[in-house]
Design a protein around this motif. Sequence first.
Motif, PDB file in Angstrom:
ATOM      1  N   MET A  71       1.427  -1.211   0.169  1.00  0.00           N
ATOM      2  CA  MET A  71       0.057   0.517  -0.160  1.00  0.00           C
ATOM      3  C   MET A  71       0.942   1.073  -0.169  1.00  0.00           C
ATOM      4  N   CYS A  72       1.807   1.386   0.836  1.00  0.00           N
ATOM      5  CA  CYS A  72       2.628   2.133   0.706  1.00  0.00           C
ATOM      6  C   CYS A  72       3.608   2.737  -0.224  1.00  0.00           C
ATOM      7  N   GLY A  73       4.116   0.981  -0.796  1.00  0.00           N
ATOM      8  CA  GLY A  73       5.489   1.091  -1.602  1.00  0.00           C
ATOM      9  C   GLY A  73       4.761   1.684  -2.469  1.00  0.00           C
ATOM     10  N   TYR A  74       3.526   0.350  -4.065  1.00  0.00           N
ATOM     11  CA  TYR A  74       2.623   1.383  -4.595  1.00  0.00           C
ATOM     12  C   TYR A  74       2.359   3.033  -4.514  1.00  0.00           C
ATOM     13  N   GLY A  75       2.292   3.457  -3.274  1.00  0.00           N
ATOM     14  CA  GLY A  75       1.587   4.885  -3.271  1.00  0.00           C
ATOM     15  C   GLY A  75       2.368   5.924  -3.540  1.00  0.00           C
ATOM     16  N   LEU A  76       3.868   5.429  -3.101  1.00  0.00           N
ATOM     17  CA  LEU A  76       5.722   6.497  -3.194  1.00  0.00           C
ATOM     18  C   LEU A  76       5.742   6.600  -4.581  1.00  0.00           C
ATOM     19  N   ALA A  77       5.275   5.160  -5.016  1.00  0.00           N
ATOM     20  CA  ALA A  77       6.413   4.579  -6.715  1.00  0.00           C
ATOM     21  C   ALA A  77       5.214   5.375  -7.143  1.00  0.00           C
ATOM     22  N   PHE A  78       3.865   5.749  -7.118  1.00  0.00           N
ATOM     23  CA  PHE A  78       3.337   6.816  -8.134  1.00  0.00           C
ATOM     24  C   PHE A  78       3.317   8.257  -7.657  1.00  0.00           C
ATOM     25  N   TRP A  79       3.695   8.600  -6.991  1.00  0.00           N
ATOM     26  CA  TRP A  79       3.235   9.826  -5.782  1.00  0.00           C
ATOM     27  C   TRP A  79       4.214  10.685  -5.745  1.00  0.00           C
ATOM     28  N   VAL A  80       5.545  10.080  -6.045  1.00  0.00           N
ATOM     29  CA  VAL A  80       6.660  10.669  -4.941  1.00  0.00           C
ATOM     30  C   VAL A  80       7.920  11.824  -6.551  1.00  0.00           C
ATOM     31  N   PRO A  81       7.106  11.172  -7.406  1.00  0.00           N
ATOM     32  CA  PRO A  81       7.315  12.327  -8.790  1.00  0.00           C
ATOM     33  C   PRO A  81       6.469  13.721  -8.797  1.00  0.00           C
ATOM     34  N   SER A  82       4.968  13.371  -8.466  1.00  0.00           N
ATOM     35  CA  SER A  82       4.545  14.513  -7.877  1.00  0.00           C
ATOM     36  C   SER A  82       5.011  15.729  -6.989  1.00  0.00           C
ATOM     37  N   VAL A  83       4.990  14.610  -5.563  1.00  0.00           N
ATOM     38  CA  VAL A  83       5.622  15.267  -4.696  1.00  0.00           C
ATOM     39  C   VAL A  83       7.095  16.144  -5.113  1.00  0.00           C
ATOM     40  N   LEU A  84       8.241  15.626  -6.001  1.00  0.00           N
ATOM     41  CA  LEU A  84       9.605  16.659  -6.464  1.00  0.00           C
ATOM     42  C   LEU A  84       8.538  17.037  -7.469  1.00  0.00           C
ATOM     43  N   ILE A  85       7.883  17.428  -7.755  1.00  0.00           N
ATOM     44  CA  ILE A  85       7.547  18.455  -9.260  1.00  0.00           C
ATOM     45  C   ILE A  85       6.508  20.321  -8.285  1.00  0.00           C
ATOM     46  N   ARG A  86       5.977  18.899  -7.002  1.00  0.00           N
ATOM     47  CA  ARG A  86       4.893  20.102  -6.486  1.00  0.00           C
ATOM     48  C   ARG A  86       5.961  20.514  -5.867  1.00  0.00           C
ATOM     49  N   SER A  87       6.193  19.853  -4.594  1.00  0.00           N
ATOM     50  CA  SER A  87       7.522  20.652  -3.371  1.00  0.00           C
ATOM     51  C   SER A  87       8.655  21.020  -3.154  1.00  0.00           C
ATOM     52  N   PHE A  88       8.810  20.635  -4.902  1.00  0.00           N
ATOM     53  CA  PHE A  88      10.804  21.145  -4.753  1.00  0.00           C
ATOM     54  C   PHE A  88      11.118  21.540  -6.456  1.00  0.00           C
ATOM     55  N   GLY A  89       9.430  21.724  -6.367  1.00  0.00           N
ATOM     56  CA  GLY A  89       9.770  22.523  -8.410  1.00  0.00           C
ATOM     57  C   GLY A  89      10.481  21.910  -9.340  1.00  0.00           C
TER      58      GLY A  89
END
Length: 424
Positions: A238-256
């Motif tokens: 649940m956490c692994g798939y969620g992170l793999a899916f969403w971390v790229p968007s975290v990088l774009i939204r939170s780190f620019g």
Amino acid sequence: MSEAHAPTRAYRGLVLAMLLLVYTFNFLDRQILGILVQPIKAELGLTDTQLGALGGVAFALLYSTLGIPFAILADRTSRSWVITASLTVWSGFTALCGFATGFWQLFFFRLGVGVGEAGGVAPSYAMISDYFPPEKRARALAIYSLGIPIGLAGGALLGGYIAALVNWRAAFIAVGVAGLVIAPIFRLVVREPARGGADSAAVRAAAAERVPIASVFPILARKPSFWLLAFAAAFSSMCGYGLAFWVPSVLIRSFGFSLLEASQFMGSLLLIGGTAGVFAGGWLADRLGRGDRGIYAKMPAIAWLVTAPLFAVGLMAPSPWIAWFVLLIPNGLNILWLGPITTAIQHLVKPQMRATASASFLFINNLIGLGAGSWVMGGMSDALKASYGTDALRYAALIALSFYVIAGVLGLLAVRHLRKDWAE
């Protein structure tokens, strides 16, 4: 392959390489959507909850439910043919994703990807167990499981580059067509092994017996280690798939980050950390598990409990470079379980039941882990948006890390039971 013809070491290596290649495409096609979230969201006007459903529910719905009937078919017929047909179907639907014009059309195509991939993994586990002897089985399954980090990394890198150079649609089409090319090559190269061919003479004799498929489920149901390991893996996923899916968007939204920068960041993390973690898990399990079968559960449990705080530190790091170095370790530890636990599941039943047992395990793991992971995290992001704005997704990921703690506790509870349930 006739049952009397023992495969050479070189041929076993070739078979494992082909299965690894197919598994790499399994995860590449499955997770390429994660790196393409932002351009798809912009063009189709989707919410994070909808995107999470495309990454999880749309794929997992039929992927999980059809895995068991496809595995039963594989146990009764040719596993090589089942894998070939599965690769053809999921690759075709991946290519079709590039032509989607709205949420429901993309949802339907993702369902198709899930239908195809339902027949790929469990038969592969069973084939590897019939090609490799017990003392080398965890390493072989760990090498096969390298398809996960390689596929995730490939999806991030290829998807990011193709989308940056052309568009997100071309990325889906390119990887789908590549899979269609590989399917007939796989069928020509990979021969069906004898059931129990790598086991002792007594096991091979037992494997020759015709066993009613319905008897597999009561055997598994009576073994507490099966349930504990399946749900531990599910919460981890649940956490692994969620992170793999969403971390790229975290990088774009939170780190620019740009799309290409996010793909390079994620691809390198998954490739270096993920491959090291998966291989280490299989190697250590083969070495340490000879004296204590409980190691196959204890080692993943400890890894999950260490993973949660390390991921939290990495996600809240003040700079992306600090985040990369911190996240490298948990990206290995969070999938260290693949070799040990998939090997343990193989040893809960007789050889002619292995594909069905694997599919039963994958049903629980994927229905909960894959089906809910990205969807729950996307829903939490939408709920937190009013309070945290562009950082909502990062805080949703932090909350989801609690699933690793649950997985670790369940894994520790499985240790004692696995020692009793193991079928030598």
